[in-house]
Design a protein around this motif. Structure first.
Motif, PDB file in Angstrom:
ATOM      1  N   ILE A 170      51.858  54.893  36.217  1.00  0.00           N
ATOM      2  CA  ILE A 170      50.992  53.981  36.957  1.00  0.00           C
ATOM      3  C   ILE A 170      50.511  52.886  36.017  1.00  0.00           C
ATOM      4  O   ILE A 170      50.123  53.167  34.878  1.00  0.00           O
ATOM      5  N   VAL A 171      50.536  51.651  36.492  1.00  0.00           N
ATOM      6  CA  VAL A 171      49.983  50.522  35.739  1.00  0.00           C
ATOM      7  C   VAL A 171      48.966  49.837  36.630  1.00  0.00           C
ATOM      8  O   VAL A 171      49.295  49.364  37.723  1.00  0.00           O
ATOM      9  N   ASN A 172      47.717  49.789  36.182  1.00  0.00           N
ATOM     10  CA  ASN A 172      46.644  49.102  36.898  1.00  0.00           C
ATOM     11  C   ASN A 172      46.518  47.672  36.398  1.00  0.00           C
ATOM     12  O   ASN A 172      46.793  47.387  35.226  1.00  0.00           O
ATOM     13  N   THR A 173      46.061  46.772  37.245  1.00  0.00           N
ATOM     14  CA  THR A 173      45.792  45.409  36.817  1.00  0.00           C
ATOM     15  C   THR A 173      44.309  45.267  36.497  1.00  0.00           C
ATOM     16  O   THR A 173      43.461  45.282  37.396  1.00  0.00           O
ATOM     17  N   ALA A 174      44.010  45.162  35.218  1.00  0.00           N
ATOM     18  CA  ALA A 174      42.663  44.834  34.763  1.00  0.00           C
ATOM     19  C   ALA A 174      42.623  43.329  34.512  1.00  0.00           C
ATOM     20  O   ALA A 174      43.265  42.563  35.233  1.00  0.00           O
ATOM     21  N   SER A 175      41.917  42.894  33.483  1.00  0.00           N
ATOM     22  CA  SER A 175      41.815  41.466  33.190  1.00  0.00           C
ATOM     23  C   SER A 175      41.115  41.290  31.849  1.00  0.00           C
ATOM     24  O   SER A 175      40.347  42.168  31.423  1.00  0.00           O
ATOM     25  N   THR A 176      41.346  40.163  31.204  1.00  0.00           N
ATOM     26  CA  THR A 176      40.543  39.849  30.026  1.00  0.00           C
ATOM     27  C   THR A 176      39.064  39.782  30.393  1.00  0.00           C
ATOM     28  O   THR A 176      38.198  40.046  29.556  1.00  0.00           O
ATOM     29  N   ALA A 177      38.765  39.497  31.671  1.00  0.00           N
ATOM     30  CA  ALA A 177      37.378  39.464  32.131  1.00  0.00           C
ATOM     31  C   ALA A 177      36.751  40.846  32.148  1.00  0.00           C
ATOM     32  O   ALA A 177      35.526  40.977  32.197  1.00  0.00           O
ATOM     33  N   GLY A 178      37.577  41.888  32.098  1.00  0.00           N
ATOM     34  CA  GLY A 178      37.059  43.241  32.019  1.00  0.00           C
ATOM     35  C   GLY A 178      36.894  43.731  30.600  1.00  0.00           C
ATOM     36  O   GLY A 178      36.335  44.807  30.367  1.00  0.00           O
ATOM     37  N   LEU A 179      37.368  42.948  29.652  1.00  0.00           N
ATOM     38  CA  LEU A 179      37.267  43.308  28.233  1.00  0.00           C
ATOM     39  C   LEU A 179      36.337  42.370  27.473  1.00  0.00           C
ATOM     40  O   LEU A 179      35.914  42.666  26.356  1.00  0.00           O
ATOM     41  N   GLY A 180      36.032  41.238  28.068  1.00  0.00           N
ATOM     42  CA  GLY A 180      35.104  40.262  27.497  1.00  0.00           C
ATOM     43  C   GLY A 180      34.423  39.535  28.640  1.00  0.00           C
ATOM     44  O   GLY A 180      34.956  39.470  29.747  1.00  0.00           O
ATOM     45  N   GLY A 181      33.241  39.029  28.437  1.00  0.00           N
ATOM     46  CA  GLY A 181      32.486  38.422  29.533  1.00  0.00           C
ATOM     47  C   GLY A 181      33.028  37.082  29.997  1.00  0.00           C
ATOM     48  O   GLY A 181      33.663  36.360  29.235  1.00  0.00           O
ATOM     49  N   GLN A 182      32.775  36.769  31.272  1.00  0.00           N
ATOM     50  CA  GLN A 182      33.042  35.445  31.812  1.00  0.00           C
ATOM     51  C   GLN A 182      31.919  35.096  32.779  1.00  0.00           C
ATOM     52  O   GLN A 182      31.358  35.981  33.433  1.00  0.00           O
ATOM     53  N   ILE A 183      31.613  33.836  32.873  1.00  0.00           N
ATOM     54  CA  ILE A 183      30.470  33.411  33.670  1.00  0.00           C
ATOM     55  C   ILE A 183      30.828  33.227  35.143  1.00  0.00           C
ATOM     56  O   ILE A 183      31.974  32.930  35.485  1.00  0.00           O
ATOM     57  N   ASN A 184      29.826  33.443  35.999  1.00  0.00           N
ATOM     58  CA  ASN A 184      29.874  33.116  37.432  1.00  0.00           C
ATOM     59  C   ASN A 184      30.837  33.964  38.257  1.00  0.00           C
ATOM     60  O   ASN A 184      31.108  33.640  39.418  1.00  0.00           O
ATOM     61  N   ILE A 185      31.345  35.062  37.695  1.00  0.00           N
ATOM     62  CA  ILE A 185      32.221  35.958  38.464  1.00  0.00           C
ATOM     63  C   ILE A 185      31.823  37.406  38.175  1.00  0.00           C
ATOM     64  O   ILE A 185      32.667  38.254  37.889  1.00  0.00           O
ATOM     65  N   SER A 186      30.523  37.692  38.278  1.00  0.00           N
ATOM     66  CA  SER A 186      30.022  39.007  37.886  1.00  0.00           C
ATOM     67  C   SER A 186      30.669  40.169  38.637  1.00  0.00           C
ATOM     68  O   SER A 186      30.971  41.201  38.016  1.00  0.00           O
ATOM     69  N   PRO A 187      30.924  40.086  39.968  1.00  0.00           N
ATOM     70  CA  PRO A 187      31.580  41.224  40.607  1.00  0.00           C
ATOM     71  C   PRO A 187      32.998  41.438  40.094  1.00  0.00           C
ATOM     72  O   PRO A 187      33.460  42.573  39.977  1.00  0.00           O
ATOM     73  N   TYR A 188      33.675  40.350  39.755  1.00  0.00           N
ATOM     74  CA  TYR A 188      35.034  40.454  39.231  1.00  0.00           C
ATOM     75  C   TYR A 188      35.030  41.125  37.855  1.00  0.00           C
ATOM     76  O   TYR A 188      35.809  42.060  37.609  1.00  0.00           O
ATOM     77  N   THR A 189      34.144  40.668  36.968  1.00  0.00           N
ATOM     78  CA  THR A 189      34.096  41.267  35.636  1.00  0.00           C
ATOM     79  C   THR A 189      33.667  42.734  35.720  1.00  0.00           C
ATOM     80  O   THR A 189      34.184  43.583  34.991  1.00  0.00           O
ATOM     81  N   PHE A 190      32.735  43.026  36.617  1.00  0.00           N
ATOM     82  CA  PHE A 190      32.271  44.401  36.814  1.00  0.00           C
ATOM     83  C   PHE A 190      33.429  45.310  37.237  1.00  0.00           C
ATOM     84  O   PHE A 190      33.626  46.399  36.675  1.00  0.00           O
ATOM     85  N   THR A 191      34.199  44.875  38.222  1.00  0.00           N
ATOM     86  CA  THR A 191      35.281  45.719  38.721  1.00  0.00           C
ATOM     87  C   THR A 191      36.414  45.839  37.717  1.00  0.00           C
ATOM     88  O   THR A 191      37.003  46.916  37.564  1.00  0.00           O
ATOM     89  N   LYS A 192      36.726  44.768  37.004  1.00  0.00           N
ATOM     90  CA  LYS A 192      37.823  44.844  36.047  1.00  0.00           C
ATOM     91  C   LYS A 192      37.449  45.700  34.835  1.00  0.00           C
ATOM     92  O   LYS A 192      38.294  46.398  34.267  1.00  0.00           O
ATOM     93  N   GLY A 193      36.173  45.669  34.441  1.00  0.00           N
ATOM     94  CA  GLY A 193      35.718  46.594  33.413  1.00  0.00           C
ATOM     95  C   GLY A 193      35.837  48.029  33.897  1.00  0.00           C
ATOM     96  O   GLY A 193      36.203  48.942  33.144  1.00  0.00           O
ATOM     97  N   GLY A 194      35.550  48.252  35.174  1.00  0.00           N
ATOM     98  CA  GLY A 194      35.705  49.568  35.762  1.00  0.00           C
ATOM     99  C   GLY A 194      37.148  50.034  35.775  1.00  0.00           C
ATOM    100  O   GLY A 194      37.433  51.221  35.587  1.00  0.00           O
ATOM    101  N   VAL A 195      38.083  49.113  36.003  1.00  0.00           N
ATOM    102  CA  VAL A 195      39.503  49.463  35.985  1.00  0.00           C
ATOM    103  C   VAL A 195      39.899  49.978  34.608  1.00  0.00           C
ATOM    104  O   VAL A 195      40.659  50.954  34.477  1.00  0.00           O
ATOM    105  N   VAL A 196      39.392  49.334  33.562  1.00  0.00           N
ATOM    106  CA  VAL A 196      39.694  49.772  32.199  1.00  0.00           C
ATOM    107  C   VAL A 196      39.210  51.202  31.983  1.00  0.00           C
ATOM    108  O   VAL A 196      39.936  52.063  31.461  1.00  0.00           O
TER     109      VAL A 196
END
Length: 250
Positions: free
Chosen positions: A133-159
């Motif tokens: 299985i390969v999940n799609t996370a994001s650099t936003a889940g490994l480092g912060g980004q502004i104005n997309i808090s639900p996205y960064t929250f969920t991608k950190g959760g994927v990690v």
């Protein structure tokens, strides 16, 4: 031909990263299931692949994902590879102004959807000897980004979920990894740019954010997904691999 006789289940498979992975795995022999809420687009994409099935799927619904997995197993008999990829960016808003509906929408697809897909595909894999299985996370889940808090929250959760699932199922011959792309040239990113307060500035910022100039193509991420899903990565599990042109190294 690393995927001959293997069945790949891909969420968000009708476009972007999902379609790029579907095309690459098909080139290497896989039978492909395109699970996407855009069912017509999935059917069109499936028609262009050698052996593919399109299934309308709302990944924010456990019942919908369960039905899609059942359809895949009924058609092909098994699932060997999963690209757990469906996701959205959501609105761009400061955290304190984030509207509840946007938070719930992004969390439902990017967070709950990844969990439901893991749950139901792992259940299928346990019956047939395992898989990758390969999940799609994001650099936003490994480092912060502004104005997309639900996205960064969920991608950190994927990690984090990738790590825990990998540990939980390692003894069952199921490997779980993730990719963490930087911004990629996909319809999702194009829409993200278009809906930014200043689209021109946003595009320029995205193109300049990585030490390696420009933005990767979907195929550049697909090759990493294919490696992680293949037997070449037989001893790789529980890891999130950045595909970021050096972004996280700065």
């Amino acid at each position: 031909m690393r995927f001959t006789d293997k069945v790949a289940f891909i969420t968000g498979g009708a476009s972007g990263l999902g379609l790029a992975v579907a095309q690459l795995l098909a080139e290497e022999g896989a039978k492909v299931v395109l699970a996407d809420i855009a069912e017509d687009a999935a059917r069109k994409a499936a028609a262009d692949l050698p052996d593919a099935l399109a299934v309308g799927t709302d990944t924010s619904s456990s019942a919908s994902v369960e039905a899609a997995v059942a359809a895949a197993v009924a058609h092909y008999g098994r699932i060997d590879v999963v690209f757990n990829n469906a996701g959205i960016a959501g609105k761009q808003q400061p955290l304190h102004e984030m509207d509840d509906a946007n938070w719930n929408l992004v969390s439902g697809i990017n967070g709950d959807g990844v969990f439901w897909t893991l749950k139901h595909t792992i259940a299928a894999m346990l019956k047939t000897g395992g898989g990758a299985i390969v999940n799609t996370a994001s650099t936003a889940g490994l480092g912060g980004q502004i104005n997309i808090s639900p996205y960064t929250f969920t991608k950190g959760g994927v990690v984090a979920l990738t790590r825990s699932a990998a540990i939980e199922y390692a003894a069952h011959n199921i490997r779980v990894n993730a990719v963490a792309p930087t911004t990629v040239k996909t319809p999702l990113v194009e829409k993200f740019i278009e809906t930014a307060p200043d689209p021109v500035a946003m595009k320029a910022r995205m193109e300049a954010m990585n030490p390696k100039p420009g933005m990767p193509e979907a195929r550049d991420v697909a090759t990493v997904v294919a490696f992680l899903a293949s037997d070449d990565a037989a001893w790789v599990t529980g890891h999130t691999i950045p595909v970021d042109g050096g972004y996280l190294a700065v």
